[in-house]
Design an enzyme around this catalytic site. Structure first.
Site, mmCIF file in Angstrom:
data_model
loop_
_atom_site.group_PDB
_atom_site.id
_atom_site.type_symbol
_atom_site.label_atom_id
_atom_site.label_comp_id
_atom_site.label_asym_id
_atom_site.label_seq_id
_atom_site.Cartn_x
_atom_site.Cartn_y
_atom_site.Cartn_z
ATOM 1 N N LYS A 1 0.812 -1.236 0.000
ATOM 2 C CA LYS A 1 0.000 0.000 0.000
ATOM 3 C C LYS A 1 0.840 1.279 0.000
ATOM 4 O O LYS A 1 0.365 2.321 -0.451
ATOM 5 C CB LYS A 1 -0.945 0.014 1.214
ATOM 6 C CG LYS A 1 -2.108 -0.954 1.089
ATOM 7 C CD LYS A 1 -3.080 -0.783 2.252
ATOM 8 C CE LYS A 1 -4.212 -1.783 2.151
ATOM 9 N NZ LYS A 1 -5.243 -1.571 3.180
ATOM 10 N N ASP B 1 -10.044 3.016 2.080
ATOM 11 C CA ASP B 1 -10.217 2.439 3.422
ATOM 12 C C ASP B 1 -10.884 3.458 4.343
ATOM 13 O O ASP B 1 -11.855 3.143 5.038
ATOM 14 C CB ASP B 1 -8.862 2.030 4.012
ATOM 15 C CG ASP B 1 -8.261 0.821 3.311
ATOM 16 O OD1 ASP B 1 -9.031 -0.029 2.829
ATOM 17 O OD2 ASP B 1 -7.021 0.734 3.232
#
Ligand code: ATR
Length: 286
Positions: free
Chosen positions: A71, A107
Site C-alpha cells: 500500500k 479504506d
C-alpha cells in the site's frame, strides 16, 4: 460468464493473497450489473511490483486494488495521487485511464460511508476517540480530519506513535485538531467523545476474549465502531451494546471500501446489497 477480447480486468495486488474477500464481492457485482469485467487476484512480490504495474497499464486493466504489503510502495509507480491518499501516505485503489495511473485510498472513505449508511451519522463536527496508530488508524484518522471532524483524540499502547500520528494530522490538514491521550487522560477524553473507533487488532480472532477498552469506560451516549470484522461482533461491540451504545461492526467498512473502489473503476454506483450478500457465506478468517 462470457470472457472475450472486450473483457476488462481489475487486479488485486498483494503478497500473500490467501484470505481475500474482494474477488467474490466484485465479481458478484459485475455479474449483477452485466458488466463485462473480471476481478483477478495477482500475487506479486515487492521486487516485481513495478514491472507488473507497468505491464497492467499496457493491458486491458481498468485498475486494481493494492493490499498488504504494497500500500505504501505502490505510490512510486503512480502518475497521480488524490488528496486523501496523499495525506494518508498509502493507496489501496488505482485507476488506469489512457495508460495513466491514479491512486486513491478507499479504506478511510469506506469507513465514513459505513458510518453514514449504517447509523445515519456524519463525522463533521464530531469528537472522535481513535484507538490505535497503525495503518488502519492513519487511513481512518486522516479521512475524518479531511471530512471535518472537530477533534480526533488518539489512544495507543505506544504513546509515541499516537503523538506522531496526531502531529501529522495537525501538520497536513488545516482544520485538523488532533492530540494523543495517555491512560491518565483517557477518562476525561471519553467524557467529550461522540464516536469511539477501534483500529487496533485487539479482539481479533483467535483472541476474541480481548478488548481495547474496559467496559466500565463506555457510556450509552458513545457510538462504538470496530474495524475488526473477524469475529463479526467483537467483545468491544458486545459490551458497548450491553451498555446501550449504538455500534458499527467492521464488515460494512470492508464492503464500502469495495463499493467506493468499484465506482472509481466503473463510473457507476456499486450494488452494495449484492456485495454484502456475496460475503454472507464467507466464514471466519476471510
Ligand atoms: P494495521 O495496519 O492493521 O493498522 P499495524 O500497523 O500493525 O496494523 O497497527 C496495529 C495497531 O494495533 C497499533 O496501534 C498497535 O499498537 P502499537 O502501536 O503499540 O504496536 C495496536 N495493537 C496491536 N496489538 C495490541 C495489543 N495487544 N494491545 C494494544 N494495542 C495493540
Amino acid at each position: 460468464m462470457k470472457i472475450d477480447a472486450q473483457t476488462r480486468l481489475i487486479g488485486l495486488l498483494g503478497y500473500p493473497l490467501s484470505h481475500s474477500f474482494s474477488p467474490q464481492m466484485h465479481n458478484a457485482a459485475f455479474a449483477h450489473l452485466n458488466l463485462n469485467k473480471l476481478y483477478l487476484p495477482i500475487e506479486v512480490t515487492e521486487q516485481d511490483l513495478g514491472v507488473v504495474i507497468r505491464g497492467m497499464a499496457k493491458m486491458n486493466f481498468d485498475g486494481f486494488n493494492v493490499t498488504i504489503p504494497h500500500k505504501i510502495n505502490v505510490l512510486k509507480y503512480l502518475d497521480e495521487v488524490d488528496e486523501a491518499a496523499a495525506a494518508i501516505g498509502a493507496v489501496n485503489c488505482v485507476t488506469i485511464k489512457d495508460g495513466r495511473l491514479k491512486g486513491y485510498n478507499t479504506d478511510g472513505s469506506g469507513f465514513v460511508r459505513s458510518l453514514e449508511q449504517g447509523l445515519g451519522e456524519s463525522v463533521r463536527g464530531g469528537n472522535i476517540l481513535l484507538l490505535g496508530s497503525g495503518g488502519g488508524a492513519r487511513a481512518v484518522a486522516m479521512t475524518l480530519a479531511l471530512r471535518g471532524a472537530a477533534r480526533i483524540n488518539i489512544f495507543n499502547r505506544t504513546v509515541a506513535k499516537a503523538q506522531e500520528l496526531a502531529g501529522e494530522i495537525n501538520a497536513k490538514i488545516k482544520s485538523g485538531s488532533s492530540a494523543a491521550v495517555d491512560e491518565a487522560a483517557l477518562r476525561e477524553a471519553l467524557a467529550g467523545t461522540d464516536i469511539i473507533i477501534n483500529t487496533t487488532s485487539v479482539g481479533m480472532s483467535p483472541h476474541t476474549e480481548e478488548t481495547p477498552l474496559e467496559k466500565s469506560l463506555l457510556q450509552p451516549r458513545h457510538i462504538v465502531c470496530d474495524i475488526v470484522y473477524n469475529p463479526r461482533q467483537t467483545r468491544l461491540l458486545q459490551e458497548a451494546a450491553e451498555t446501550g451504545c449504538r455500534i458499527l461492526p467492521g464488515l460494512p467498512m470492508l464492503v464500502y471500501q469495495g463499493v467506493e473502489s468499484f465506482t472509481l473503476w466503473t463510473g457507476v454506483p456499486a450494488p452494495a446489497e449484492v456485495m454484502f450478500a456475496a460475503l454472507e457465506n464467507k466464514g471466519a478468517g476471510t
